[in-house]
Enzyme design. Structure first.
Site, PDB file in Angstrom:
ATOM      1  N   ARG A  97       0.804  -1.218   0.000  1.00  0.00           N
ATOM      2  CA  ARG A  97       0.000   0.000   0.000  1.00  0.00           C
ATOM      3  C   ARG A  97       0.841   1.273   0.000  1.00  0.00           C
ATOM      4  O   ARG A  97       0.365   2.332  -0.344  1.00  0.00           O
ATOM      5  CB  ARG A  97      -0.947  -0.030   1.219  1.00  0.00           C
ATOM      6  CG  ARG A  97      -1.768   1.205   1.462  1.00  0.00           C
ATOM      7  CD  ARG A  97      -2.674   1.535   0.285  1.00  0.00           C
ATOM      8  NE  ARG A  97      -3.440   2.737   0.526  1.00  0.00           N
ATOM      9  CZ  ARG A  97      -2.967   3.982   0.431  1.00  0.00           C
ATOM     10  NH1 ARG A  97      -1.687   4.172   0.108  1.00  0.00           N
ATOM     11  NH2 ARG A  97      -3.743   5.016   0.664  1.00  0.00           N
ATOM     12  N   LYS A  98       2.095   1.146   0.425  1.00  0.00           N
ATOM     13  CA  LYS A  98       3.012   2.300   0.457  1.00  0.00           C
ATOM     14  C   LYS A  98       2.368   3.526   1.125  1.00  0.00           C
ATOM     15  O   LYS A  98       2.253   4.601   0.533  1.00  0.00           O
ATOM     16  CB  LYS A  98       3.474   2.681  -0.950  1.00  0.00           C
ATOM     17  CG  LYS A  98       4.229   1.577  -1.689  1.00  0.00           C
ATOM     18  CD  LYS A  98       4.799   2.085  -3.010  1.00  0.00           C
ATOM     19  CE  LYS A  98       5.578   1.047  -3.787  1.00  0.00           C
ATOM     20  NZ  LYS A  98       4.760   0.013  -4.429  1.00  0.00           N
ATOM     21  N   ALA A 100       1.996   6.856   3.057  1.00  0.00           N
ATOM     22  CA  ALA A 100       2.950   7.964   3.040  1.00  0.00           C
ATOM     23  C   ALA A 100       2.390   9.224   3.681  1.00  0.00           C
ATOM     24  O   ALA A 100       3.056  10.254   3.683  1.00  0.00           O
ATOM     25  CB  ALA A 100       3.354   8.267   1.605  1.00  0.00           C
ATOM     26  N   TYR A 216      15.440  -4.012 -13.844  1.00  0.00           N
ATOM     27  CA  TYR A 216      15.507  -5.395 -13.365  1.00  0.00           C
ATOM     28  C   TYR A 216      16.932  -5.906 -13.250  1.00  0.00           C
ATOM     29  O   TYR A 216      17.816  -5.486 -13.985  1.00  0.00           O
ATOM     30  CB  TYR A 216      14.794  -6.325 -14.356  1.00  0.00           C
ATOM     31  CG  TYR A 216      13.291  -6.195 -14.423  1.00  0.00           C
ATOM     32  CD1 TYR A 216      12.499  -6.340 -13.285  1.00  0.00           C
ATOM     33  CD2 TYR A 216      12.653  -5.971 -15.641  1.00  0.00           C
ATOM     34  CE1 TYR A 216      11.110  -6.252 -13.371  1.00  0.00           C
ATOM     35  CE2 TYR A 216      11.273  -5.886 -15.732  1.00  0.00           C
ATOM     36  CZ  TYR A 216      10.506  -6.026 -14.590  1.00  0.00           C
ATOM     37  OH  TYR A 216       9.144  -5.953 -14.676  1.00  0.00           O
TER      38      TYR A 216
HETATM   39  P1  5BU Z   1       7.194  -6.346 -11.873  1.00  0.00           P
HETATM   40  O1  5BU Z   1       6.059  -6.762 -12.739  1.00  0.00           O
HETATM   41  O2  5BU Z   1       8.056  -7.539 -11.404  1.00  0.00           O
HETATM   42  O3  5BU Z   1       8.000  -5.225 -12.432  1.00  0.00           O
HETATM   43  O4  5BU Z   1       6.471  -5.805 -10.535  1.00  0.00           O
HETATM   44  C1  5BU Z   1       7.164  -5.174  -9.520  1.00  0.00           C
HETATM   45  C2  5BU Z   1       6.247  -4.907  -8.329  1.00  0.00           C
HETATM   46  O5  5BU Z   1       7.014  -4.392  -7.261  1.00  0.00           O
HETATM   47  C3  5BU Z   1       5.126  -3.914  -8.598  1.00  0.00           C
HETATM   48  O6  5BU Z   1       3.978  -4.384  -7.911  1.00  0.00           O
HETATM   49  C4  5BU Z   1       5.607  -2.630  -7.982  1.00  0.00           C
HETATM   50  O7  5BU Z   1       4.561  -1.881  -7.393  1.00  0.00           O
HETATM   51  C5  5BU Z   1       6.537  -3.115  -6.884  1.00  0.00           C
HETATM   52  N1  5BU Z   1       7.687  -2.214  -6.639  1.00  0.00           N
HETATM   53  C6  5BU Z   1       8.678  -1.986  -7.571  1.00  0.00           C
HETATM   54  O8  5BU Z   1       8.620  -2.506  -8.680  1.00  0.00           O
HETATM   55  N2  5BU Z   1       9.738  -1.177  -7.240  1.00  0.00           N
HETATM   56  C7  5BU Z   1       9.851  -0.585  -6.036  1.00  0.00           C
HETATM   57  O9  5BU Z   1      10.834   0.108  -5.772  1.00  0.00           O
HETATM   58  C8  5BU Z   1       8.810  -0.827  -5.099  1.00  0.00           C
HETATM   59  C9  5BU Z   1       7.766  -1.636  -5.415  1.00  0.00           C
HETATM   60 BR1  5BU Z   1       8.951  -0.054  -3.454  1.00  0.00          BR
END
Ligand code: 5BU
Length: 265
Positions: A97-98, A100, A216
């Site tokens: 939910r972050k 803030a 990534y």
């Molecule tokens: P992905 O589809 O693997 O890119 O999803 C990444 C998830 O992690 C996504 O639900 C984001 O809201 C969450 N996230 C992120 O990607 N990076 C961050 O720094 C944070 C949360 Br905090």
């Protein structure tokens, strides 16, 4: 006088004894027993799809991370079913939910609204931007329920403002609330404290990023080189042709990296 050498345990289950928070202890224990340090986030908009993915990927994961407000058809029945699936398949629910806002608003957002997050998600997270009053207000709701909190120390997106001093502030705040804060959402290990978990998004085996700033790296890099404990994977799994087989691939990659780190560190 000779200094006592304190052995810091590297195994997940042994680390549980250092956690002040019950949810963190449960999580570390189930990770070792189920042999998984994979968290999965199905960022989908349909409740049926979310529940289907929770069921099919459930056997591979220690944690299901949700964005419950992405659902177009949320009803309280969805969170009830998520809770049941989590219990049957031995994983823990984490609502990303972050929070803030100032304490009084964050408290209402956590306890109330249509989602009533505190009632079904043993773990949620908060930004530290507004200071410790956000944590204290969330704790008022969480304490009787035994829920835990992760602090957002670093973000995975390009240009994130979460620099070294910001992450350090998150570590200090975590240490001030050991009964509630169980660790961090971060990109790399920030502190050598066996009782604090480092949980990281931005993980994918085949892509280096998306067109909207996401960055990534592989599970191996996230766990072995960067010292994280749990990898969070979303699109890498739910956009794959065979999500269950792909989840198994991520699970093995992340677990192997953990074993290597545990045995060589
Ligand atoms: P992905 O589809 O693997 O890119 O999803 C990444 C998830 O992690 C996504 O639900 C984001 O809201 C969450 N996230 C992120 O990607 N990076 C961050 O720094 C944070 C949360 Br905090």
């Amino acid at each position: 006088m000779a200094k006592a050498i304190v052995e810091v345990p590297k195994g997940y289950e042994e680390r549980a004894q250092f956690c002040h928070n019950k949810v963190a202890r449960e999580l570390l224990t189930l990770m070792e027993r189920k042999k998984t340090n994979l968290a999965f986030n199905p960022d989908v908009t349909s409740a049926n799809e979310l529940l289907h993915l929770a069921k099919t990927i459930g056997p591979h994961i220690c944690m299901l991370k949700t964005h419950i407000d992405l659902l177009q058809d949320f009803t309280p029945e969805v969170s009830k079913q998520l809770k049941e699936i989590a219990k049957q398949q031995h994983f823990i629910l984490f609502e990303d939910r972050k929070f803030a806002d100032i304490g009084s608003v964050a408290k209402e957002q956590y306890a109330g609204g249509i989602y009533r997050i505190a009632e079904w998600a043993p773990i949620t997270n908060a930004h530290i931007i507004a200071g410790p009053s956000t944590i204290e207000a969330l704790w008022e709701v969480a304490q009787p329920l035994g829920n835990a909190l992760l602090l957002l120390a670093e973000m995975s997106s390009k240009g994130a403002l979460t620099d070294t001093s910001y992450a350090k502030a998150a570590v200090q705040m975590a240490r001030a609330y050991p009964d509630f804060v169980m660790g961090f959402i971060c990109q790399k290990r920030l502190v050598d404290d066996p009782g604090l978990l480092h949980i990281t998004p931005g993980v994918n085996l085949t892509s280096e990023g998306d067109t909207r700033g996401q960055q990534y790296r592989t599970p191996e890099k996230a766990i072995l080189s960067q010292g994280n404990d749990i990898v969070i994977v979303g699109r890498g799994i739910y956009e794959a042709q065979d999500p269950a087989a792909t989840a198994q691939m991520y699970r093995l990659a992340a677990w192997k990296a953990y074993e290597k780190r545990r045995d060589t560190e």
